[in-house]
Design an enzyme around this catalytic site. Structure first.
Site, PDB file in Angstrom:
ATOM      1  N   SER A 188      38.501  46.502  99.663  1.00 27.24           N
ATOM      2  CA  SER A 188      39.834  45.936  99.494  1.00 27.24           C
ATOM      3  C   SER A 188      39.846  44.675  98.637  1.00 27.24           C
ATOM      4  CB  SER A 188      40.501  45.720 100.851  1.00 27.24           C
ATOM      5  OG  SER A 188      39.748  44.914 101.699  1.00 27.24           O
TER       6      SER A 188
ATOM      7  N   ASP B  86      36.892  44.508  84.599  1.00 26.50           N
ATOM      8  CA  ASP B  86      37.830  44.904  83.543  1.00 26.50           C
ATOM      9  C   ASP B  86      37.936  43.857  82.445  1.00 26.50           C
ATOM     10  OD1 ASP B  86      38.276  47.235  84.878  1.00 26.50           O
ATOM     11  OD2 ASP B  86      40.397  46.867  85.330  1.00 26.50           O
TER      12      ASP B  86
ATOM     13  N   LYS C 174      38.926  51.238  99.022  1.00 25.50           N
ATOM     14  CA  LYS C 174      40.203  51.047  99.709  1.00 25.50           C
ATOM     15  C   LYS C 174      41.213  50.434  98.753  1.00 25.50           C
ATOM     16  CE  LYS C 174      42.580  48.990 103.532  1.00 25.50           C
ATOM     17  NZ  LYS C 174      43.582  48.448 102.597  1.00 25.50           N
TER      18      LYS C 174
END
Length: 458
Positions: free
Chosen positions: A321, A332, A346
């Site tokens: 999470s 990224d 998750k």
């Protein structure tokens, strides 16, 4: 970046691991749209099912009432009506997905302590050693430290009651309590003939979410949970690292998020922003507009201070999470190289909605996506460099979990791949035996090379 109070409240959503973990915070619902947050294209969400006729819904509610009355009237023993209703509520919520559920008042209070990172206690870090409660260390400026309790003291009595036979959790539970209440702690200290009694008054204790160490010229920062102490812990650790090195930047930073089950979304944004000067950190999409937004990093003194310091993030099958939000954002943006094994997967957000004296409900209200619009739901984040641990024979075959994809009733996304194999959660207790950590250190020191480090902007 520091969020405005309104923005912070809108972000106070909890990302939770499955059973056994309650990392959440009360979130107002609904809230006004977040100022400055980019609203995402609502057409990207699946169409809602056709609403049912209200008469059908009321007929189902009548059925529930009829069954409730028959249980009250005819069950072999008189039932507890409140528990019946709460069980029905729990069943309704858990039927949605593995992360929605009902929190009775006691559980809700425990959860708020867990996510705030603060509780009423004594300030003692303890462990169980051969059936004895042993003090690892007192926390600075707490009742235990101020009274003179020392590392390696053995706690034998609490308020005159022997602790022998208690589990570690039971002993910790007895030491915690309302702020301002007193407790007598009796300890045995090596070298002394008689036990020592300490009269302590419980105070507010902040649990440490962050620890750091220096491995030569490399700083290793361990973030264990995304409580309210997460960002301030990261900020303090970086400050202390530079102080320990007389203002000289470390050769690299390793951010250890392994087996970090997640926590508060706002803290994941703050932590990612500590290493980013701009760009999206996380995108959220839900059914209502205020649940669909983009949250960006902003330039500040902290990320400027470490802008040129190489960064490696360690993840494994227990990184979930909020951990995945941070890892995904840094991956990224090509700010960090990820080392380890695939994360938990998750990709949903839970709001904790207070029900007043009746506790709270934990409800999945949005999905989240990385800055490159990746959903990691039931898939996880793949590290740039996979490094496996040498798992002891007694743990082999039991060190891997499939993650979110292995949970019954997990949220699926049409057309998206899901993982079908396990990811290891094993981390050796000794740093020297930790293959992932040692590989990351060697990368930063230049003793290992890999095309993924340092990451290259496309």
């Amino acid at each position: 970046m520091r969020l405005s109070p309104l923005r912070a409240s809108a972000l106070a959503l909890a990302l939770l691991l499955p059973v056994g973990h309650s990392f959440a915070q009360q979130a107002p619902a609904p809230v006004d749209p977040v100022p400055g947050a980019e609203q995402l294209d609502p057409n990207m969400e699946m169409d809602a099912p056709t609403p049912r006729d209200p008469l059908e819904i009321y007929a189902d509610l009548n059925l529930f009432g009829e069954i409730f009355d028959r249980i009250r009237a005819e069950y072999v023993d008189p039932p507890d009506e409140q528990e019946l209703v709460r069980a029905a509520i729990q069943g309704m919520l858990t039927s949605l997905d593995p992360h929605s559920g009902y929190l009775p008042p006691a559980d809700y209070n425990d959860m708020r302590q867990d996510t705030s990172g603060e509780f009423g206690g004594l300030g003692i870090e303890v462990t169980m050693e051969e059936g004895v409660i042993k003090v690892v260390s007192p926390i600075d400026d707490t009742p235990a430290a101020n009274a003179g309790i020392m590392a390696n003291d053995l706690i034998v009595e609490l308020d005159g009651v022997q602790v022998q036979g208690l589990t570690l959790d039971e002993a910790v539970g007895k030491m915690r309590g309302p702020i301002g209440t007193d407790i007598k702690v009796t300890v045995i200290r090596e070298g002394l003939d008689k036990p020592l009694d300490f009269e302590l008054t419980r105070a507010t204790i902040a649990m440490r979410a962050v620890r750091y160490s220096l491995e030569g010229d490399v700083a290793v920062v361990r973030l264990s949970r995304f409580s309210e102490q997460a960002f301030v812990g990261i900020e303090g650790a970086i400050k202390d690292i530079f102080a320990d090195r007389d203002g000289v930047a470390p050769k690299g930073i390793i951010l250890d998020l392994r087996n970090n089950p997640g926590g508060l979304v706002d803290q994941s944004v703050y932590v990612a922003d500590a290493f980013l000067k701009q760009g999206a950190v996380v995108l959220t999409r839900g059914r209502v507009p205020e649940e669909s937004a983009r949250y960006d990093a902003q330039p500040d003194a902290l990320d400027a201070q470490i802008a040129d310091v190489p960064l490696i993030v360690l993840i494994n099958g227990g990184s979930a999470s909020a951990s995945e939000i941070v890892a995904g954002a840094l991956q990224d943006h090509k700010r960090a190289t990820l080392v380890g094994t695939r994360s938990f997967g998750k990709g949903s957000v839970q709001s904790i909605i207070s029900l007043g004296p009746d506790g709270a409900m934990r409800l999945t209200t949005a999905r989240y996506y990385t800055p490159n619009n990746r959903s990691i739901q039931a898939l996880g984040i793949t590290p740039d460099i996979e490094i496996l641990q040498d798992v002891p024979e007694e743990f082999q075959g039991r060190d891997e979990i499939i993650g979110e994809a292995g949970l019954a009733g997990h949220i699926t996304i049409e057309g998206q791949e899901e993982t079908t194999v396990g990811s290891s959660v094993y981390v050796p207790a000794e740093k020297a035996d930790d293959n992932q950590l040692q590989y990351a250190i060697r990368l930063i020191e230049g003793l290992e090379t890999n095309e993924a480090f340092p990451p290259k902007a496309e």
